[in-house]
Design a protein around this motif. Structure first.
Motif, PDB file in Angstrom:
ATOM      1  N   GLN A 198     -11.351   9.978  30.054  1.00 22.59           N
ATOM      2  CA  GLN A 198     -12.426   9.038  29.761  1.00 22.59           C
ATOM      3  C   GLN A 198     -11.931   7.629  29.450  1.00 22.59           C
ATOM      4  O   GLN A 198     -12.634   6.652  29.714  1.00 22.59           O
ATOM      5  CB  GLN A 198     -13.249   9.542  28.565  1.00 22.59           C
ATOM      6  CG  GLN A 198     -13.957  10.865  28.812  1.00 22.59           C
ATOM      7  CD  GLN A 198     -14.943  11.189  27.704  1.00 22.59           C
ATOM      8  OE1 GLN A 198     -14.673  12.013  26.852  1.00 22.59           O
ATOM      9  NE2 GLN A 198     -16.085  10.531  27.720  1.00 22.59           N
ATOM     10  N   HIS A 221      -5.884   3.479  23.401  1.00 21.45           N
ATOM     11  CA  HIS A 221      -5.475   4.101  22.139  1.00 21.45           C
ATOM     12  C   HIS A 221      -5.124   3.041  21.099  1.00 21.45           C
ATOM     13  O   HIS A 221      -5.201   3.310  19.888  1.00 21.45           O
ATOM     14  CB  HIS A 221      -4.267   5.028  22.369  1.00 21.45           C
ATOM     15  CG  HIS A 221      -3.772   5.677  21.128  1.00 21.45           C
ATOM     16  ND1 HIS A 221      -4.471   6.674  20.479  1.00 21.45           N
ATOM     17  CD2 HIS A 221      -2.652   5.467  20.388  1.00 21.45           C
ATOM     18  CE1 HIS A 221      -3.804   7.054  19.404  1.00 21.45           C
ATOM     19  NE2 HIS A 221      -2.699   6.333  19.329  1.00 21.45           N
ATOM     20  N   ASP A 272      -6.666  16.546  20.385  1.00 23.18           N
ATOM     21  CA  ASP A 272      -6.067  15.360  21.000  1.00 23.18           C
ATOM     22  C   ASP A 272      -6.356  14.092  20.211  1.00 23.18           C
ATOM     23  O   ASP A 272      -7.441  13.915  19.647  1.00 23.18           O
ATOM     24  CB  ASP A 272      -6.620  15.156  22.420  1.00 23.18           C
ATOM     25  CG  ASP A 272      -6.062  16.153  23.420  1.00 23.18           C
ATOM     26  OD1 ASP A 272      -4.857  16.428  23.367  1.00 23.18           O
ATOM     27  OD2 ASP A 272      -6.846  16.654  24.252  1.00 23.18           O
ATOM     28  N   PHE A 282      -7.269  10.127  20.290  1.00 25.66           N
ATOM     29  CA  PHE A 282      -8.121   9.337  21.165  1.00 25.66           C
ATOM     30  C   PHE A 282      -7.264   8.666  22.240  1.00 25.66           C
ATOM     31  O   PHE A 282      -6.229   8.071  21.947  1.00 25.66           O
ATOM     32  CB  PHE A 282      -8.862   8.275  20.346  1.00 25.66           C
ATOM     33  CG  PHE A 282      -9.618   7.285  21.188  1.00 25.66           C
ATOM     34  CD1 PHE A 282     -10.816   7.627  21.792  1.00 25.66           C
ATOM     35  CD2 PHE A 282      -9.110   6.001  21.392  1.00 25.66           C
ATOM     36  CE1 PHE A 282     -11.502   6.712  22.580  1.00 25.66           C
ATOM     37  CE2 PHE A 282      -9.794   5.080  22.170  1.00 25.66           C
ATOM     38  CZ  PHE A 282     -10.990   5.444  22.764  1.00 25.66           C
ATOM     39  N   VAL A 337     -19.085  11.060  24.672  1.00 23.71           N
ATOM     40  CA  VAL A 337     -17.707  10.967  24.173  1.00 23.71           C
ATOM     41  C   VAL A 337     -17.280  12.335  23.642  1.00 23.71           C
ATOM     42  O   VAL A 337     -17.968  12.900  22.778  1.00 23.71           O
ATOM     43  CB  VAL A 337     -17.568   9.915  23.061  1.00 23.71           C
ATOM     44  CG1 VAL A 337     -16.123   9.840  22.570  1.00 23.71           C
ATOM     45  CG2 VAL A 337     -18.042   8.550  23.549  1.00 23.71           C
ATOM     46  N   TYR A 338     -16.163  12.842  24.139  1.00 22.69           N
ATOM     47  CA  TYR A 338     -15.736  14.195  23.785  1.00 22.69           C
ATOM     48  C   TYR A 338     -14.385  14.192  23.080  1.00 22.69           C
ATOM     49  O   TYR A 338     -13.493  13.401  23.409  1.00 22.69           O
ATOM     50  CB  TYR A 338     -15.637  15.071  25.047  1.00 22.69           C
ATOM     51  CG  TYR A 338     -16.994  15.382  25.640  1.00 22.69           C
ATOM     52  CD1 TYR A 338     -17.680  16.547  25.307  1.00 22.69           C
ATOM     53  CD2 TYR A 338     -17.610  14.482  26.526  1.00 22.69           C
ATOM     54  CE1 TYR A 338     -18.933  16.831  25.837  1.00 22.69           C
ATOM     55  CE2 TYR A 338     -18.865  14.748  27.054  1.00 22.69           C
ATOM     56  CZ  TYR A 338     -19.519  15.926  26.704  1.00 22.69           C
ATOM     57  OH  TYR A 338     -20.768  16.196  27.227  1.00 22.69           O
ATOM     58  N   THR A 339     -14.254  15.087  22.112  1.00 20.79           N
ATOM     59  CA  THR A 339     -12.959  15.388  21.520  1.00 20.79           C
ATOM     60  C   THR A 339     -12.560  16.787  21.974  1.00 20.79           C
ATOM     61  O   THR A 339     -13.403  17.698  22.028  1.00 20.79           O
ATOM     62  CB  THR A 339     -12.988  15.310  19.982  1.00 20.79           C
ATOM     63  OG1 THR A 339     -11.697  15.689  19.480  1.00 20.79           O
ATOM     64  CG2 THR A 339     -14.023  16.240  19.374  1.00 20.79           C
ATOM     65  N   THR A 340     -11.307  16.956  22.340  1.00 19.02           N
ATOM     66  CA  THR A 340     -10.845  18.213  22.918  1.00 19.02           C
ATOM     67  C   THR A 340      -9.699  18.794  22.088  1.00 19.02           C
ATOM     68  O   THR A 340      -8.830  18.065  21.606  1.00 19.02           O
ATOM     69  CB  THR A 340     -10.360  17.995  24.362  1.00 19.02           C
ATOM     70  OG1 THR A 340      -9.517  16.820  24.396  1.00 19.02           O
ATOM     71  CG2 THR A 340     -11.521  17.785  25.310  1.00 19.02           C
ATOM     72  N   SER A 376      -8.442  13.233  26.534  1.00 21.70           N
ATOM     73  CA  SER A 376      -9.235  12.033  26.269  1.00 21.70           C
ATOM     74  C   SER A 376      -8.952  10.948  27.302  1.00 21.70           C
ATOM     75  O   SER A 376      -9.777  10.051  27.526  1.00 21.70           O
ATOM     76  CB  SER A 376      -8.945  11.516  24.860  1.00 21.70           C
ATOM     77  OG  SER A 376      -9.735  10.405  24.542  1.00 21.70           O
ATOM     78  N   GLN A 377      -7.807  11.046  27.992  1.00 25.41           N
ATOM     79  CA  GLN A 377      -7.488  10.069  29.029  1.00 25.41           C
ATOM     80  C   GLN A 377      -8.317  10.270  30.293  1.00 25.41           C
ATOM     81  O   GLN A 377      -8.271   9.432  31.201  1.00 25.41           O
ATOM     82  CB  GLN A 377      -5.994  10.117  29.359  1.00 25.41           C
ATOM     83  CG  GLN A 377      -5.127   9.555  28.253  1.00 25.41           C
ATOM     84  CD  GLN A 377      -3.664   9.475  28.624  1.00 25.41           C
ATOM     85  OE1 GLN A 377      -3.250   9.920  29.689  1.00 25.41           O
ATOM     86  NE2 GLN A 377      -2.862   8.905  27.730  1.00 25.41           N
ATOM     87  N   GLN A 408     -10.976   8.555  15.811  1.00 28.22           N
ATOM     88  CA  GLN A 408     -10.130   9.674  15.386  1.00 28.22           C
ATOM     89  C   GLN A 408     -10.584  10.237  14.049  1.00 28.22           C
ATOM     90  O   GLN A 408     -10.552  11.454  13.829  1.00 28.22           O
ATOM     91  CB  GLN A 408      -8.662   9.237  15.336  1.00 28.22           C
ATOM     92  CG  GLN A 408      -8.080   9.069  16.718  1.00 28.22           C
ATOM     93  CD  GLN A 408      -6.602   8.727  16.729  1.00 28.22           C
ATOM     94  OE1 GLN A 408      -6.047   8.538  17.801  1.00 28.22           O
ATOM     95  NE2 GLN A 408      -5.968   8.638  15.587  1.00 28.22           N
ATOM     96  N   ASN A 468     -13.716  12.169  14.778  1.00 25.61           N
ATOM     97  CA  ASN A 468     -13.388  13.443  15.415  1.00 25.61           C
ATOM     98  C   ASN A 468     -12.989  14.492  14.382  1.00 25.61           C
ATOM     99  O   ASN A 468     -13.423  15.649  14.448  1.00 25.61           O
ATOM    100  CB  ASN A 468     -12.237  13.267  16.413  1.00 25.61           C
ATOM    101  CG  ASN A 468     -12.646  12.537  17.668  1.00 25.61           C
ATOM    102  OD1 ASN A 468     -13.839  12.337  17.936  1.00 25.61           O
ATOM    103  ND2 ASN A 468     -11.676  12.113  18.455  1.00 25.61           N
TER     104      ASN A 468
END
Length: 455
Positions: A235, A241, A225, A227, A172-175, A232-233, A250, A253
């Protein structure tokens, strides 16, 4: 004769049936409330059509409009909101909204719970522990040890930008995009900027201007971003959301971005600020409440005692049920005695801040002898945004408490000159590329996979 006539009217409208239930239609009951209290009630006829209420008129309490409305509406899962002094709207029950009058009662009740710093600290401790548990943060698996993914740095006058992805849970990534001062030195303060539900998310022009301007003042800034928004879209579907899990992710993150930026050799982890608007304002209040590393907070267009955000990413987890019940005004007050600027306006649910929420929050700061550490910038003729005027209120506050170099950006009238910011194309701000080709192979996809990881 007059008395007998009035009595017959009442009997006709609320007829006693064979079971002595004295029932009437909901519409008749609401009309009687309007007459009794000299108010106007607005509602969609579909909400009341076909609804009958036992003991209808008996539920009306002379001199108490709020209790009367609650008593006749609650059986149908309806509620009411005050529009102005004599006008109320009736809506389906919404857990994240309440009337201003009820919010006033709630804040007055909170004030009976603590009149000293010690009593408030006990209440705050209970709230914090409960909110962390309600969000499920302690139950999350350990953050992976993978290195951050960082794109090529772009250099502009006074600042740089690079896109970064953090693996916050397995797959799971936060960008986000990290803005740094140029030239880069040591001990730069940190500012994290959680996003709200504004169009284009973190890619919008006003967000880039805010981040770049703060970087030019000397802060290392990240805007990231939501979630299931933005990258994030890649994934998760956009409808994900609105999962209550978004509230947890969130918040998680935001904590990971503080960890990441605090570990950089060029930053000062003792000077961390946070600001966001709308849903980003919700995150600003929440993260400040649960993480003492945050030293300065500017929640924008979101502090309200009668509204807690209609999106599950803001109120999907039961944090507002903590310690017997709380609201966003009390959560915002948990920042005390750290500096906080509350930005509000006349066009949304923050229109009551100057008279209602701000005095309540300032009282809490008074327990520490620090009432001057909290302030309110109110824009009565403006609406729900984080545009120029609100940024101009935020900049000097952040500069004062994070020791930023603001003077070099002031124009002849004392405003902050934002003109030297380069607005980048949305694709330039993406970590994984225009089509998401750079998404790591281990990235999970879909809500079911997310639940498996979280569990």
């Amino acid at each position: 004769m007059t008395t007998l006539f009035l009595l017959s009217k009442v009997t006709d409208l609320s007829a006693q049936d064979a079971d002595n239930h004295y029932n009437a239609t909901l519409k008749e009951t609401l009309e009687r409330i309007e007459t009794t209290f000299h108010v106007t009630l607005h509602y969609d006829g579909k909400l009341v059509d076909g609804k009958e209420l036992d003991y209808a008129f008996w539920r009306i309490r002379q001199g108490d409009l709020d209790n009367s409305l609650t008593a006749v509406l609650a059986p149908f899962d309806l509620t009411y909101y005050q529009e102005d002094e004599d006008t109320y709207s009736i809506k389906p029950f919404q857990y994240h909204k309440k009337s201003i009058s009820i919010a006033k009662e709630e804040l007055a009740f909170f004030e009976t719970l603590y009149a000293t710093k010690m009593a408030w600290e006990d209440r705050k401790s209970q709230l914090r522990q409960c909110m962390i548990e309600a969000l499920g943060l302690l139950a999350l698996p350990e953050k992976p040890s993978s290195a951050p993914i960082i794109t090529k740095k772009r250099k502009y006058k006074g600042y740089t930008v690079e896109n970064v992805a953090l693996e916050v849970l397995s797959g799971v990534y936060t960008t986000g995009s990290v803005y740094k001062p140029r030239p880069l030195k040591d001990n730069h303060p940190i500012i994290i900027m959680p996003n709200g539900h504004f169009g284009q998310g973190r890619y919008r022009e006003s967000e880039q201007i805010r981040a770049a301007t703060l970087a030019k003042m000397g802060a290392v800034v990240v805007t990231y971003d939501l979630f299931a928004w933005g990258e994030s879209q890649l994934q998760f579907a956009s409808e994900d959301h609105r999962l209550s899990a978004a509230h947890t992710i969130q918040t998680w993150n935001g904590l990971q971005w503080i960890d990441y930026l605090s570990a950089l050799k060029e930053t000062d982890p003792q000077r961390v600020g946070i600001t966001g608007g709308s849903g980003g304002g919700s995150q600003t209040m929440l993260l400040t409440a649960i993480d003492d590393r945050i030293k300065v907070a500017v929640p924008t267009v979101m502090v309200s005692s009668h509204f807690s955000g209609g999106c599950p990413c803001e109120s999907g987890k039961p944090i507002h049920l903590c310690a017997g019940g709380t609201n966003n005004a009390e959560i915002a007050a948990m920042a005390a005695p750290r500096p906080m600027l509350v930005i509000s306006d006349g066009g949304d649910w923050t229109h009551t801040v100057p008279e209602l929420e701000f005095p309540f929050i300032q009282r809490t700061y008074g327990f520490y002898g620090e009432k001057d550490k909290v302030t309110n910038a109110h824009f009565p003729s403006e609406g729900h945004d984080y545009k120029y005027s609100k940024r101009q209120a935020m900049y000097p506050f952040m500069a004062k408490y994070l020791d930023l170099d603001i003077d070099k950006l002031k124009d002849d009238e004392g405003y902050i000159d934002e003109s030297g910011v380069t607005i980048e194309d949305e694709n330039a701000l993406k970590v994984f590329g225009e089509n998401g080709d750079g998404l790591p192979e281990n990235a999970i996809k879909g809500k079911d996979a997310l639940f498996n990881v979280m569990e």
